[in-house]
Design a protein around this motif. Structure first.
Motif, short mmCIF file in Angstrom:
data_model
loop_
_atom_site.label_atom_id
_atom_site.label_comp_id
_atom_site.label_asym_id
_atom_site.label_seq_id
_atom_site.Cartn_x
_atom_site.Cartn_y
_atom_site.Cartn_z
N THR A 33 0.85 -1.18 0.00
CA THR A 33 0.00 0.00 0.00
C THR A 33 0.89 1.23 0.00
O THR A 33 1.81 1.32 0.81
CB THR A 33 -0.91 0.02 1.24
OG1 THR A 33 -1.69 -1.17 1.26
CG2 THR A 33 -1.82 1.23 1.24
N GLN A 64 -8.77 -2.67 -4.71
CA GLN A 64 -7.63 -3.44 -5.20
C GLN A 64 -8.12 -4.38 -6.29
O GLN A 64 -8.56 -5.49 -6.03
CB GLN A 64 -6.97 -4.22 -4.05
CG GLN A 64 -5.65 -4.87 -4.40
CD GLN A 64 -5.14 -5.74 -3.27
OE1 GLN A 64 -5.91 -6.27 -2.47
NE2 GLN A 64 -3.84 -5.91 -3.19
N SER A 103 -5.68 -8.78 -6.61
CA SER A 103 -5.10 -9.09 -5.31
C SER A 103 -3.93 -10.05 -5.45
O SER A 103 -3.91 -10.92 -6.32
CB SER A 103 -6.16 -9.72 -4.39
OG SER A 103 -7.23 -8.84 -4.18
N ARG A 114 -3.36 -8.11 1.84
CA ARG A 114 -2.59 -6.88 2.03
C ARG A 114 -1.98 -6.98 3.41
O ARG A 114 -2.32 -7.86 4.19
CB ARG A 114 -3.52 -5.67 1.90
CG ARG A 114 -2.84 -4.30 1.72
CD ARG A 114 -2.37 -4.01 0.29
NE ARG A 114 -1.24 -4.82 -0.16
CZ ARG A 114 -0.62 -4.65 -1.31
NH1 ARG A 114 -1.00 -3.70 -2.15
NH2 ARG A 114 0.38 -5.42 -1.66
N GLN A 127 -5.47 -4.59 5.91
CA GLN A 127 -6.58 -5.47 5.60
C GLN A 127 -7.69 -5.37 6.64
O GLN A 127 -8.87 -5.27 6.30
CB GLN A 127 -6.08 -6.91 5.51
CG GLN A 127 -7.19 -7.94 5.32
CD GLN A 127 -6.65 -9.30 4.89
OE1 GLN A 127 -5.65 -9.38 4.19
NE2 GLN A 127 -7.31 -10.36 5.31
#
Length: 317
Positions: free
Chosen positions: A255, A277, A280, A293, A298
């Motif tokens: 991120t 997103q 993924s 993530r 997340q």
């Protein structure tokens, strides 16, 4: 007082550096007042039904009661979990001391204002930045029998020791705080803040335009286009904290650091968060569920969305 040491978790040398810092703080204030993630959550050996979520809950519990954060950040690729934690601490009113041994500075253009970090939000929220950018001095004369590699290692260790000691001193120099600022109340009818990702191959305005076309009032980042990046960063942080919702594109190898920081600030401020997103990728660790993530990102998000239709459905809910 509780001191939270935020650091990259995924390599032994990063954990060892953070443990060294935590130990030095503990020697000055008492180890019970220092929280070191991974160590104090027993991350490697923790057993839980949903391990990643449990780790998030344990860290967030400490984030909600910390008196100061000490964050370790190095290089242009900043850990998204650390940046999320910095945003949470800053929005909670806790001072944030950032330690860096990076020898580079950053700017939006070739001749722009030089910043300590790639995203001006990090510099804006930091109460104090401890930056030790140069190696320790060489040994003169060179110690007999010491290779040039050992000498180079010693100079790096000297740099690290200087940085750690300066960070502890900066922490102990913080003024005592008697109260915390109250969280900014949010309203679901407030504007939607849309944070794009620089890694998105599509037009970076596509998410914002999707929300505008659906009739929502949208706020977009200013820090990358404002004449003063730090003023833009201040405006972005204030806008997220007062938004009704945050739609954050978390695409990329991690991120993006500013996006992660804003997610932490939104979580601390009670703002609903959607992580966008389209494609993924997952990380895996022993005993832990697959994470799409960093687990701090997340589990901070209320929704994980993969297309514009899902964004509109979430906004309409």
């Amino acid at each position: 007082m509780t001191f939270y040491v935020a650091h990259r978790l995924f390599a032994a040398h990063d954990r060892a550096l953070a443990a060294d810092l935590a130990d030095r703080i503990g020697e000055r204030v008492g180890p019970a007042r220092v929280f070191l993630p991974f160590c104090d959550t027993d991350e490697e050996d923790l057993v839980a039904e949903v391990k990643g979520r449990r780790l998030f809950e344990l860290d967030r519990e400490r984030l909600g009661h910390l008196d100061a954060m000490i964050a370790i950040l190095h290089g242009p690729s900043l850990d998204d979990g650390v940046c999320m934690e910095i945003g949470y601490a800053a929005a909670s009113g806790a001072p944030v001391i950032v330690l860096s041994t990076d020898f580079q500075t950053y700017s939006m253009t070739g001749t722009g204002t030089h910043l300590e970090f790639p995203d001006p939000l990090l510099q804006h929220v930091a109460t104090r930045i401890v930056r030790v950018a140069k190696l320790g001095p060489p040994s003169l004369p060179a110690p007999p029998g010491k290779t040039r590699f050992q000498e180079f290692q010693a100079r790096n260790l000297a740099q690290t020791n200087t940085a750690l000691d300066a960070t502890v001193d900066a922490l102990l120099d913080l003024p005592d705080r008697t109260c915390r600022p109250e969280s900014t109340p949010t309203n679901i009818s407030s504007p939607v803040y849309v944070e794009a990702s620089p890694y998105t191959p599509q037009d970076r305005n596509h998410l914002a335009m999707t929300c505008v076309d659906a009739g929502h009032t949208v706020v977009v980042p200013q820090r990358f286009t404002a004449p003063d990046p730090l003023a833009g960063a201040s405006a972005d942080l204030a806008a997220v904290r007062s938004a009704g919702r945050l739609v954050a594109d978390v695409s990329g190898p991690e991120t993006p650091p500013g996006t992660a920081l804003l997610i932490g600030a939104a979580l601390a401020s009670g703002v609903q968060i959607a992580a966008f997103q389209p494609q993924s990728t997952f990380t895996h660790a022993h005993g832990r569920e697959p994470n799409w993530r960093n687990l701090m990102i997340q589990y901070a998000a209320d929704a994980h969305l993969t297309n514009e239709e899902a964004v509109l459905s979430w906004l309409a809910a």
